[in-house]
Motif scaffolding. Structure first.
Motif, PDB file in Angstrom:
ATOM      1  N   ASP A   6       0.663  -1.074  -0.047  1.00  0.00           N
ATOM      2  CA  ASP A   6       0.234  -0.186  -0.025  1.00  0.00           C
ATOM      3  C   ASP A   6       0.948   1.162  -0.050  1.00  0.00           C
ATOM      4  O   ASP A   6       0.530   2.469  -0.281  1.00  0.00           O
ATOM      5  N   GLN A   7       2.305   1.219   0.252  1.00  0.00           N
ATOM      6  CA  GLN A   7       3.087   2.229   0.245  1.00  0.00           C
ATOM      7  C   GLN A   7       3.672   2.463  -1.080  1.00  0.00           C
ATOM      8  O   GLN A   7       4.194   3.697  -1.405  1.00  0.00           O
ATOM      9  N   THR A   8       3.623   1.556  -1.880  1.00  0.00           N
ATOM     10  CA  THR A   8       3.776   1.842  -3.462  1.00  0.00           C
ATOM     11  C   THR A   8       2.765   2.668  -4.240  1.00  0.00           C
ATOM     12  O   THR A   8       1.829   2.568  -3.848  1.00  0.00           O
ATOM     13  N   ARG A   9       3.299   3.307  -5.212  1.00  0.00           N
ATOM     14  CA  ARG A   9       2.352   4.113  -6.030  1.00  0.00           C
ATOM     15  C   ARG A   9       1.565   3.260  -7.117  1.00  0.00           C
ATOM     16  O   ARG A   9       2.206   2.372  -7.726  1.00  0.00           O
ATOM     17  N   TRP A  10       0.498   3.764  -7.721  1.00  0.00           N
ATOM     18  CA  TRP A  10      -0.102   3.019  -8.535  1.00  0.00           C
ATOM     19  C   TRP A  10       0.593   3.041  -9.847  1.00  0.00           C
ATOM     20  O   TRP A  10       0.479   1.939 -10.513  1.00  0.00           O
ATOM     21  N   TRP A  11       1.251   4.092 -10.171  1.00  0.00           N
ATOM     22  CA  TRP A  11       2.103   3.757 -11.603  1.00  0.00           C
ATOM     23  C   TRP A  11       3.453   2.708 -11.231  1.00  0.00           C
ATOM     24  O   TRP A  11       3.625   2.175 -12.313  1.00  0.00           O
ATOM     25  N   GLN A  12       3.603   2.835 -10.131  1.00  0.00           N
ATOM     26  CA  GLN A  12       4.673   1.705 -10.046  1.00  0.00           C
ATOM     27  C   GLN A  12       4.349   0.030 -10.067  1.00  0.00           C
ATOM     28  O   GLN A  12       4.725  -0.826 -10.767  1.00  0.00           O
ATOM     29  N   ARG A  13       2.973  -0.039  -9.940  1.00  0.00           N
ATOM     30  CA  ARG A  13       2.227  -1.269  -9.734  1.00  0.00           C
ATOM     31  C   ARG A  13       1.959  -1.555 -11.216  1.00  0.00           C
ATOM     32  O   ARG A  13       2.211  -2.666 -11.700  1.00  0.00           O
ATOM     33  N   ILE A  14       1.532  -0.550 -11.989  1.00  0.00           N
ATOM     34  CA  ILE A  14       1.212  -0.743 -13.431  1.00  0.00           C
ATOM     35  C   ILE A  14       2.530  -0.989 -14.169  1.00  0.00           C
ATOM     36  O   ILE A  14       2.538  -1.737 -15.070  1.00  0.00           O
ATOM     37  N   TYR A  15       3.555  -0.168 -13.817  1.00  0.00           N
ATOM     38  CA  TYR A  15       4.978  -0.318 -14.425  1.00  0.00           C
ATOM     39  C   TYR A  15       5.271  -2.116 -14.385  1.00  0.00           C
ATOM     40  O   TYR A  15       5.911  -2.618 -15.210  1.00  0.00           O
ATOM     41  N   ALA A  16       5.175  -2.149 -13.180  1.00  0.00           N
ATOM     42  CA  ALA A  16       5.475  -3.834 -12.627  1.00  0.00           C
ATOM     43  C   ALA A  16       4.593  -4.817 -13.699  1.00  0.00           C
ATOM     44  O   ALA A  16       5.251  -5.806 -14.097  1.00  0.00           O
ATOM     45  N   ALA A  17       3.497  -4.439 -13.789  1.00  0.00           N
ATOM     46  CA  ALA A  17       2.506  -5.270 -14.665  1.00  0.00           C
ATOM     47  C   ALA A  17       3.200  -5.402 -15.891  1.00  0.00           C
ATOM     48  O   ALA A  17       3.417  -6.416 -16.845  1.00  0.00           O
ATOM     49  N   PHE A  18       3.653  -4.252 -16.775  1.00  0.00           N
ATOM     50  CA  PHE A  18       4.212  -4.480 -18.119  1.00  0.00           C
ATOM     51  C   PHE A  18       5.494  -4.782 -18.264  1.00  0.00           C
ATOM     52  O   PHE A  18       5.676  -5.743 -19.217  1.00  0.00           O
TER      53      PHE A  18
END
Length: 257
Positions: A6-18
């Protein structure tokens, strides 16, 4: 130091997915925190926007400059190059494990973890690609382009539900990527749904609404869930890849008939 998801940012999670689901060299520019990879399934359909749009472009514009059969093959190859055949590898392992493991849970899991492909895996890939090619080949270019854009994201959204219905079948230490996906929150589930459904709108707008395109893949999803629950009482990364491809194939078969 460990970072809470929950401390990570939304764009980091999307970046990880790609980064996880494609072979684009995104890791060269930035490497998200390891915890972000536990959420990649939540943005799987968003990756489908990229792979689906790439296939759509090759199908539609390729049909203008080459025979339709070659355009279909080029579109399939485009996704294979983008993903590194990640899902197809999962399908082959899935077919080997469930085809050759009988009802022995440990044997099924052991076979799926083996990097060598067996008879069931080879046959599974042959029939999969034969059916995929046939479905796309018999659709008009514009319809096929809309279908792959819609089917890629929608079917990834359905396949992602497996992490909510079943536990991970292995431990985190024995997982191939050393990561176990987290259970989705209500907010994550809503985002996943939106990402999966939005690309369906152009298909329904131009080709008309067909409720079977929604429900048939859901039925296939339930059947595969039941089989995994009965035989291995959980899911693996290979199961996720196989789920997506088989659900997507049912989507195209439904559209064709």
């Amino acid at each position: 130091m460990e970072i809470n998801i929950d401390q990570t940012r939304w764009w980091q999670r999307i970046y990880a997915a790609f980064t996880f689901f494609t072979r684009l060299p995104l890791w060269r520019w930035y490497q998200p925190p390891k915890e972000c990879y536990r959420t990649v399934v939540e943005h799987w359909p968003l990756v489908g926007w990229l792979t689906g749009a790439s296939m759509s472009a090759v199908l539609y514009f390729g049909s203008m400059v080459m025979p339709w059969s070659l355009a279909v093959i080029a579109a399939i190859l485009t996704r294979l190059l983008l993903t590194g055949a990640l899902h197809e590898d999962g399908l082959a392992d899935f077919c080997d494990g469930f085809g050759g493991g009988g009802n022995d849970r440990e044997r099924i899991l052991s076979i799926m973890k083996d990097s060598h492909i067996g008879t069931y895996g080879v046959l599974g890939l042959i029939f999969y690609f034969a059916l995929l090619f046939t479905c796309l080949y018999h659709l008009p270019p514009f319809t096929a382009a809309l279908a792959v854009m819609a089917g890629d994201a929608y079917c990834k959204m359905l396949a992602a539900q497996i992490i909510m219905f079943l536990p991970y079948a292995r431990s985190e230490e024995t997982a191939k990527n050393k990561t176990v996906y987290r259970k989705m929150s209500v907010k994550a589930g809503i985002i996943l749904f939106v990402e999966g459904v939005l690309p369906m709108i152009p298909l329904f707008y131009y080709c008309g609404f067909d409720s079977l395109l929604i429900f048939v893949p859901c039925i296939v999803m339930y059947f595969l869930y039941y089989m995994m629950n009965r035989k291995i009482r959980g899911y693996t990364g290979d199961c996720c890849g196989a789920l997506f491809l088989l659900i997507e194939l049912s989507f195209y078969l439904t559209l064709l008939f």
